[in-house]
Design a protein around this motif. Structure first.
Motif, PDB file in Angstrom:
ATOM      1  N   ARG A 275       0.833  -1.203   0.000  1.00 49.89           N
ATOM      2  CA  ARG A 275       0.000   0.000   0.000  1.00 49.89           C
ATOM      3  C   ARG A 275       0.866   1.251   0.000  1.00 49.89           C
TER       4      ARG A 275
ATOM      5  N   GLU B 257       0.279   4.278   1.099  1.00 47.61           N
ATOM      6  CA  GLU B 257       0.305   5.058   2.335  1.00 47.61           C
ATOM      7  C   GLU B 257       1.170   4.402   3.405  1.00 47.61           C
TER       8      GLU B 257
ATOM      9  N   PRO C  17      -5.964   7.583  -4.783  1.00 48.65           N
ATOM     10  CA  PRO C  17      -4.688   7.721  -4.066  1.00 48.65           C
ATOM     11  C   PRO C  17      -3.479   7.394  -4.935  1.00 48.65           C
TER      12      PRO C  17
ATOM     13  N   ARG D 233     -11.367  17.217  10.629  1.00 48.45           N
ATOM     14  CA  ARG D 233     -10.325  16.296  11.092  1.00 48.45           C
ATOM     15  C   ARG D 233     -10.637  15.715  12.466  1.00 48.45           C
TER      16      ARG D 233
ATOM     17  N   GLY E 202     -15.968  10.467   2.264  1.00 51.09           N
ATOM     18  CA  GLY E 202     -14.579  10.126   2.500  1.00 51.09           C
ATOM     19  C   GLY E 202     -13.666  11.000   1.665  1.00 51.09           C
TER      20      GLY E 202
ATOM     21  N   ALA F 230     -13.238   7.938   8.177  1.00 51.65           N
ATOM     22  CA  ALA F 230     -11.862   8.244   8.549  1.00 51.65           C
ATOM     23  C   ALA F 230     -11.024   6.967   8.598  1.00 51.65           C
ATOM     24  N   GLY F 231     -11.627   5.882   9.092  1.00 51.62           N
ATOM     25  CA  GLY F 231     -10.904   4.623   9.157  1.00 51.62           C
ATOM     26  C   GLY F 231     -10.603   4.041   7.801  1.00 51.62           C
ATOM     27  N   ARG F 232     -11.523   4.213   6.839  1.00 45.54           N
ATOM     28  CA  ARG F 232     -11.314   3.625   5.507  1.00 45.54           C
ATOM     29  C   ARG F 232     -10.476   4.516   4.598  1.00 45.54           C
ATOM     30  N   TRP F 233     -10.657   5.832   4.691  1.00 45.71           N
ATOM     31  CA  TRP F 233     -10.059   6.731   3.704  1.00 45.71           C
ATOM     32  C   TRP F 233      -9.153   7.789   4.302  1.00 45.71           C
ATOM     33  N   GLY F 234      -9.003   7.814   5.602  1.00 49.95           N
ATOM     34  CA  GLY F 234      -8.142   8.812   6.223  1.00 49.95           C
ATOM     35  C   GLY F 234      -8.848  10.150   6.381  1.00 49.95           C
ATOM     36  N   LEU F 235      -8.077  11.124   6.813  1.00 52.72           N
ATOM     37  CA  LEU F 235      -8.611  12.463   7.042  1.00 52.72           C
ATOM     38  C   LEU F 235      -8.175  13.409   5.930  1.00 52.72           C
TER      39      LEU F 235
END
Length: 313
Positions: free
Chosen positions: A27, A29, A57, A110, A130, A152-157
């Motif tokens: 991944r 990230e 991404p 955030r 997201g 937030a857990g799946r795609w971040g902030l």
């Protein structure tokens, strides 16, 4: 055709007749350098000459890596880092308004408190989205916490909170052959979506105002490569509201072969250095219906991806 997947549960890796070989990737990230090293290894092992990112991404990361890709034998048609940044869901408002779209009020969050304040400021109902994918409607404040944590857990902030737009949802798959020049497009009106907002039914249609607005938006962004423009149209006034711009071909792009304008193949032609012919246009009135199929595979194929990281087809 070489497929790149991230998990052995990425079911597209097991579609018969689609890929010659599938490689599992780290991944981006988690380890950007490991991703590039793996990409280099795949290109060297397969002789692949072109790369088509299919996730936002990936485009955001690779937009600054064109020279590196070329040095490793991979051609790609990507936006500049500046264009990719302007196309982010939280940044597209200004280019959208300049192009002639309405743009619904949007706030980034955030923290959960910021998301709750944003929803109260905008007024319910709101769309909670997201950073890269997925959108859900929230009717009241007590729905926000679960949506915020999940997205937030799946795609971040950040998580995005946006005013709900009125009108029929329309989308366009676009291809620019050089910065700011739209050469191919297919438009579809959605009439069936799942709970994440993904299209499951839609009909191809043509709207000159939508085309002109998309053309202006991509010219303002100086966009290169594929993208998807999502909007709504007020069927009484014809007013267009921009929802977002996705930086890759949409998941429904397979309809391109059916309507007479194969955008992915045209992208490959561009990467080969071949000029595009005059836009052939596309057939309208064709309905896309997405189906779900279950199939079985030998456990050994799953293990090949999970353990070995390579699936030979």
């Amino acid at each position: 055709m070489i497929g790149l997947c991230y998990e052995p549960t990425d079911t597209g890796a097991y579609v018969d007749g689609l890929f010659d070989r599938v490689y599992r990737m780290p991944r981006i990230e988690a380890d950007p350098q490991a991703y590039l090293q793996r990409l280099h290894a795949v290109a060297a092992a397969t002789g692949a000459g072109a790369l088509l990112p299919t996730l936002d991404p990936e485009v955001a990361f690779l937009a600054g890596q064109e020279r590196w890709l070329e040095q490793h034998g991979l051609r790609a048609l990507l936006p500049t880092p500046s264009a990719a940044a302007q196309a982010a869901k939280w940044a597209i408002a200004e280019p959208g308004r300049t192009a002639g779209f309405r743009v619904p009020t949007l706030r980034t969050a955030r923290t959960l408190d910021e998301a709750l304040r944003a929803a109260e400021f905008i007024g319910f109902p709101v769309m909670v989205k997201g950073a890269f994918y997925e959108a859900h409607r929230a009717e009241q404040a007590d729905e926000i916490p679960a949506l915020f944590r999940a997205l937030a857990g799946r795609w971040g902030l950040p998580v995005l909170v946006q005013a709900q737009a009125i009108g029929a949802e329309i989308v366009a798959a676009c291809l620019c052959d050089r910065p700011g020049r739209l050469r191919r497009w297919i438009a579809m009106r959605k009439f069936g979506m799942n709970e994440q907002g993904t299209t499951w039914c839609g009909v191809t249609f043509r709207n000159d105002s939508f085309f002109t607005a998309c053309e202006r938006l991509l010219e303002i962004l100086q966009w290169s490569g594929p993208c998807e423009v999502e909007a709504k149209i007020d069927e009484t006034s014809g007013m267009l509201t921009l929802l977002e711009l996705n930086t890759r071909f949409p998941s429904w792009i397979g309809i391109a072969t059916e309507v007479g304008s194969n955008l992915p193949f045209d992208l490959i032609r561009l990467l080969r250095g071949e000029p595009l012919d005059v836009d052939p246009g596309f057939r309208t009135g064709l309905v896309m219906v997405r189906q779900h199929h279950d199939r079985t595979i030998p456990l050994s194929r799953f293990v090949d991806v999970a353990v070995g990281g390579v699936l030979s087809v």
